[in-house]
Design a protein around this motif. Structure first.
Motif, PDB file in Angstrom:
ATOM      1  N   ASN B  24       0.862  -1.179   0.000  1.00  0.00           N
ATOM      2  CA  ASN B  24       0.000   0.000   0.000  1.00  0.00           C
ATOM      3  C   ASN B  24       0.900   1.230   0.000  1.00  0.00           C
ATOM      4  OD1 ASN B  24      -2.411   1.411  -0.036  1.00  0.00           O
ATOM      5  ND2 ASN B  24      -2.581   1.475   2.178  1.00  0.00           N
ATOM      6  N   PRO B  25       0.934   2.001  -1.088  1.00  0.00           N
ATOM      7  CA  PRO B  25       1.853   3.135  -1.164  1.00  0.00           C
ATOM      8  C   PRO B  25       1.392   4.304  -0.307  1.00  0.00           C
ATOM      9  CG  PRO B  25       0.407   3.143  -3.061  1.00  0.00           C
ATOM     10  CD  PRO B  25       0.087   1.896  -2.267  1.00  0.00           C
ATOM     11  N   ILE B  26       2.204   5.326  -0.256  1.00  0.00           N
ATOM     12  CA  ILE B  26       1.833   6.548   0.440  1.00  0.00           C
ATOM     13  C   ILE B  26       0.641   7.174  -0.277  1.00  0.00           C
ATOM     14  CG2 ILE B  26       2.611   8.886   1.016  1.00  0.00           C
ATOM     15  CD1 ILE B  26       5.434   7.703   1.372  1.00  0.00           C
ATOM     16  N   SER B  27      -0.295   7.668   0.486  1.00  0.00           N
ATOM     17  CA  SER B  27      -1.515   8.242  -0.079  1.00  0.00           C
ATOM     18  C   SER B  27      -1.200   9.347  -1.083  1.00  0.00           C
ATOM     19  CB  SER B  27      -2.382   8.814   1.045  1.00  0.00           C
ATOM     20  OG  SER B  27      -3.543   9.410   0.521  1.00  0.00           O
ATOM     21  N   GLY B  28      -1.805   9.236  -2.268  1.00  0.00           N
ATOM     22  CA  GLY B  28      -1.602  10.256  -3.291  1.00  0.00           C
ATOM     23  C   GLY B  28      -0.471   9.975  -4.259  1.00  0.00           C
ATOM     24  N   HIS B  29       0.335   8.965  -3.961  1.00  0.00           N
ATOM     25  CA  HIS B  29       1.431   8.611  -4.867  1.00  0.00           C
ATOM     26  C   HIS B  29       0.905   7.736  -6.002  1.00  0.00           C
ATOM     27  CE1 HIS B  29       5.072   9.328  -1.965  1.00  0.00           C
ATOM     28  NE2 HIS B  29       4.197  10.333  -1.963  1.00  0.00           N
ATOM     29  N   ALA B  30       0.929   8.286  -7.209  1.00  0.00           N
ATOM     30  CA  ALA B  30       0.372   7.566  -8.344  1.00  0.00           C
ATOM     31  C   ALA B  30       1.337   6.523  -8.904  1.00  0.00           C
ATOM     32  CB  ALA B  30      -0.017   8.552  -9.450  1.00  0.00           C
ATOM     33  N   THR B  31       2.638   6.735  -8.695  1.00  0.00           N
ATOM     34  CA  THR B  31       3.639   5.834  -9.259  1.00  0.00           C
ATOM     35  C   THR B  31       4.074   4.816  -8.211  1.00  0.00           C
ATOM     36  OG1 THR B  31       4.438   7.692 -10.586  1.00  0.00           O
ATOM     37  CG2 THR B  31       5.790   5.709 -10.559  1.00  0.00           C
ATOM     38  N   LEU B  32       4.021   3.556  -8.589  1.00  0.00           N
ATOM     39  CA  LEU B  32       4.368   2.467  -7.670  1.00  0.00           C
ATOM     40  C   LEU B  32       5.325   1.518  -8.362  1.00  0.00           C
ATOM     41  CD1 LEU B  32       1.996   0.498  -5.339  1.00  0.00           C
ATOM     42  CD2 LEU B  32       3.522  -0.745  -6.858  1.00  0.00           C
ATOM     43  N   PHE B  49       4.198   0.899 -12.078  1.00  0.00           N
ATOM     44  CA  PHE B  49       2.828   1.287 -12.393  1.00  0.00           C
ATOM     45  C   PHE B  49       2.681   2.802 -12.319  1.00  0.00           C
ATOM     46  CE2 PHE B  49       0.546  -2.725 -12.311  1.00  0.00           C
ATOM     47  CZ  PHE B  49       1.274  -3.542 -11.476  1.00  0.00           C
ATOM     48  N   GLN B  50       1.851   3.333 -13.187  1.00  0.00           N
ATOM     49  CA  GLN B  50       1.388   4.707 -13.076  1.00  0.00           C
ATOM     50  C   GLN B  50      -0.130   4.593 -12.949  1.00  0.00           C
ATOM     51  OE1 GLN B  50       3.251   7.415 -12.849  1.00  0.00           O
ATOM     52  NE2 GLN B  50       1.585   8.906 -12.801  1.00  0.00           N
ATOM     53  N   ASN B  51      -0.643   4.933 -11.762  1.00  0.00           N
ATOM     54  CA  ASN B  51      -2.044   4.631 -11.423  1.00  0.00           C
ATOM     55  C   ASN B  51      -2.264   3.118 -11.612  1.00  0.00           C
ATOM     56  OD1 ASN B  51      -2.902   7.340 -10.716  1.00  0.00           O
ATOM     57  ND2 ASN B  51      -2.571   7.795 -12.882  1.00  0.00           N
ATOM     58  N   ASN B  52      -3.208   2.696 -12.430  1.00  0.00           N
ATOM     59  CA  ASN B  52      -3.417   1.260 -12.588  1.00  0.00           C
ATOM     60  C   ASN B  52      -2.834   0.722 -13.887  1.00  0.00           C
ATOM     61  OD1 ASN B  52      -5.201   2.464 -14.290  1.00  0.00           O
ATOM     62  ND2 ASN B  52      -6.972   1.240 -13.715  1.00  0.00           N
ATOM     63  N   GLY B  53      -2.013   1.537 -14.570  1.00  0.00           N
ATOM     64  CA  GLY B  53      -1.402   1.117 -15.818  1.00  0.00           C
ATOM     65  C   GLY B  53       0.062   0.758 -15.642  1.00  0.00           C
ATOM     66  N   VAL B  54       0.526  -0.222 -16.433  1.00  0.00           N
ATOM     67  CA  VAL B  54       1.919  -0.648 -16.386  1.00  0.00           C
ATOM     68  C   VAL B  54       2.771   0.257 -17.265  1.00  0.00           C
ATOM     69  CG1 VAL B  54       3.543  -2.511 -16.913  1.00  0.00           C
ATOM     70  CG2 VAL B  54       1.298  -3.049 -15.921  1.00  0.00           C
ATOM     71  N   SER B  94       7.077   4.004  -3.758  1.00  0.00           N
ATOM     72  CA  SER B  94       6.174   4.919  -4.450  1.00  0.00           C
ATOM     73  C   SER B  94       6.838   6.280  -4.569  1.00  0.00           C
ATOM     74  CB  SER B  94       4.827   5.026  -3.723  1.00  0.00           C
ATOM     75  OG  SER B  94       4.971   5.623  -2.444  1.00  0.00           O
ATOM     76  N   ARG B  95       6.321   7.081  -5.504  1.00  0.00           N
ATOM     77  CA  ARG B  95       6.928   8.378  -5.807  1.00  0.00           C
ATOM     78  C   ARG B  95       5.857   9.448  -5.819  1.00  0.00           C
ATOM     79  NH1 ARG B  95       9.326   8.181 -11.340  1.00  0.00           N
ATOM     80  NH2 ARG B  95       7.444   9.277 -11.978  1.00  0.00           N
ATOM     81  N   PRO B  96       6.169  10.591  -5.227  1.00  0.00           N
ATOM     82  CA  PRO B  96       5.165  11.676  -5.204  1.00  0.00           C
ATOM     83  C   PRO B  96       4.834  12.150  -6.609  1.00  0.00           C
ATOM     84  CG  PRO B  96       6.979  12.130  -3.688  1.00  0.00           C
ATOM     85  CD  PRO B  96       7.400  10.965  -4.526  1.00  0.00           C
ATOM     86  N   PRO B  97       3.628  12.643  -6.826  1.00  0.00           N
ATOM     87  CA  PRO B  97       3.248  13.156  -8.140  1.00  0.00           C
ATOM     88  C   PRO B  97       4.007  14.425  -8.471  1.00  0.00           C
ATOM     89  CG  PRO B  97       1.533  13.645  -6.528  1.00  0.00           C
ATOM     90  CD  PRO B  97       2.529  12.753  -5.845  1.00  0.00           C
ATOM     91  N   GLY B  98       4.227  14.626  -9.778  1.00  0.00           N
ATOM     92  CA  GLY B  98       4.854  15.856 -10.240  1.00  0.00           C
ATOM     93  C   GLY B  98       6.355  15.935 -10.055  1.00  0.00           C
ATOM     94  N   THR B  99       7.005  14.825  -9.682  1.00  0.00           N
ATOM     95  CA  THR B  99       8.460  14.878  -9.439  1.00  0.00           C
ATOM     96  C   THR B  99       9.261  14.270 -10.577  1.00  0.00           C
ATOM     97  OG1 THR B  99       8.335  12.810  -8.182  1.00  0.00           O
ATOM     98  CG2 THR B  99       8.208  14.868  -6.942  1.00  0.00           C
ATOM     99  N   ASN B 101      11.173  11.627 -13.169  1.00  0.00           N
ATOM    100  CA  ASN B 101      12.132  10.556 -12.928  1.00  0.00           C
ATOM    101  C   ASN B 101      13.197  10.909 -11.920  1.00  0.00           C
ATOM    102  OD1 ASN B 101      10.927   8.764 -14.591  1.00  0.00           O
ATOM    103  ND2 ASN B 101      12.351   8.979 -16.281  1.00  0.00           N
ATOM    104  N   THR B 102      13.331  12.188 -11.570  1.00  0.00           N
ATOM    105  CA  THR B 102      14.332  12.574 -10.573  1.00  0.00           C
ATOM    106  C   THR B 102      13.752  12.614  -9.169  1.00  0.00           C
ATOM    107  OG1 THR B 102      13.839  14.921 -10.859  1.00  0.00           O
ATOM    108  CG2 THR B 102      15.541  13.984 -12.275  1.00  0.00           C
ATOM    109  N   GLY B 103      12.479  12.287  -9.041  1.00  0.00           N
ATOM    110  CA  GLY B 103      11.839  12.352  -7.738  1.00  0.00           C
ATOM    111  C   GLY B 103      12.305  11.267  -6.787  1.00  0.00           C
ATOM    112  N   GLU B 104      12.173  11.538  -5.509  1.00  0.00           N
ATOM    113  CA  GLU B 104      12.567  10.589  -4.476  1.00  0.00           C
ATOM    114  C   GLU B 104      11.625   9.404  -4.463  1.00  0.00           C
ATOM    115  OE1 GLU B 104      12.532  12.328  -0.617  1.00  0.00           O
ATOM    116  OE2 GLU B 104      13.066  10.478   0.433  1.00  0.00           O
ATOM    117  N   LEU B 105      12.193   8.212  -4.343  1.00  0.00           N
ATOM    118  CA  LEU B 105      11.409   7.010  -4.136  1.00  0.00           C
ATOM    119  C   LEU B 105      11.310   6.759  -2.628  1.00  0.00           C
ATOM    120  CD1 LEU B 105      12.601   4.432  -6.814  1.00  0.00           C
ATOM    121  CD2 LEU B 105      10.847   6.191  -6.952  1.00  0.00           C
TER     122      LEU B 105
END
Lengths: 110, 116
Positions: B24-32, B49-54, B94-99, B101-105
């Motif tokens: 279960n990722p952090i709430s609001g994180h679309a990328t898993l 995954f990005q939302n429910n897509g691979v 998971s990764r926060p939205p709007g970050t 490929n350089t965003g923190e995992l």
């Protein structure tokens, strides 16, 4: 597929010593991250570097990104037992996903 | 803020059995992400995954591994049948939205699998 080579693979030092670990690749990275992983835990981000030649400092840790954006180093000054862990570099090439190196296992003894 | 939750923490099975891991990722994180970390190595990406897509499953051994994120929130990784070489820690991140490929995992604590 980018390949990140980290060296040394294992480092055992005494408290108070300085050390440098390296991350090298033949690929050019758009960004590079360093993570630290403690036993039984997931990796935790330490820093992200994006500009060639960039130097970032985080207390006793100094991170450098190579001018050509193909390599990076992590220098720790006056290491402490709390610095013990697996240090992982991870790079992004273009629009690809993050790829991790095998890591450097650091053991700092009191 | 709650972190990435994973279960179970430990699982021991015999070869050819099946196993499932939950994240279960952090709430609001679309990328898993699901990573496999074999002892002494760095994490290896299995699927993103990005939302429910691979987005990327190029390194997922699809003959035995499957993953889903049906509602775009939590995710399940399944191995069937397991092999000895599947012994590893399975990390979810998971990764926060709007970050980008350089965003923190943000990683969970992992699920350690031992296949006997």
């Amino acid at each position: 597929t980018q390949l990140l080579e980290q060296s040394p693979q294992f480092l055992s030092i005494q408290e108070g010593e300085n050390l440098t670990v390296y991350c090298n690749s033949s690929s050019v990275f758009s960004s590079l991250q360093w993570y630290r992983q403690e036993p039984g835990e997931g990796p935790v981000l330490l820093v992200t570097v994006v500009t060639g030649g960039e130097v970032k400092k985080l207390k006793r840790l100094t991170f450098q990104f190579g001018d050509a954006r193909k390599d990076s180093s992590l220098h720790i000054t006056a290491a402490q037992p709390g610095d013990t862990g697996l240090y992982l570099c991870a790079g992004v090439e273009g629009y690809s996903t993050l790829t991790f190196g095998k890591g450097t296992m650091l053991l700092v003894s009191p | 803020e709650a972190g990435v939750a994973q279960s179970p923490r430990y699982k021991i099975i015999e070869k050819r059995q099946s196993v499932a891991f939950w994240c279960n990722p952090i709430s609001g994180h679309a990328t898993l992400y699901w990573y496999q970390q074999i002892l002494g190595q760095g994490p290896k990406l299995l699927i993103q995954f990005q939302n429910n897509g691979v987005v990327d499953d190029s390194q997922l051994p699809k003959d035995r591994f499957s993953a889903e994120r049906l509602k775009g929130v939590d995710s399940t990784l399944k191995i069937q049948p397991a092999k000895l070489e599947d012994s590893a820690v399975y990390l979810c991140a998971s990764r926060p939205p709007g970050t980008g490929n350089t965003g923190e995992l943000f990683f969970g604590e992992g699920s350690r699998l031992t296949v006997l």
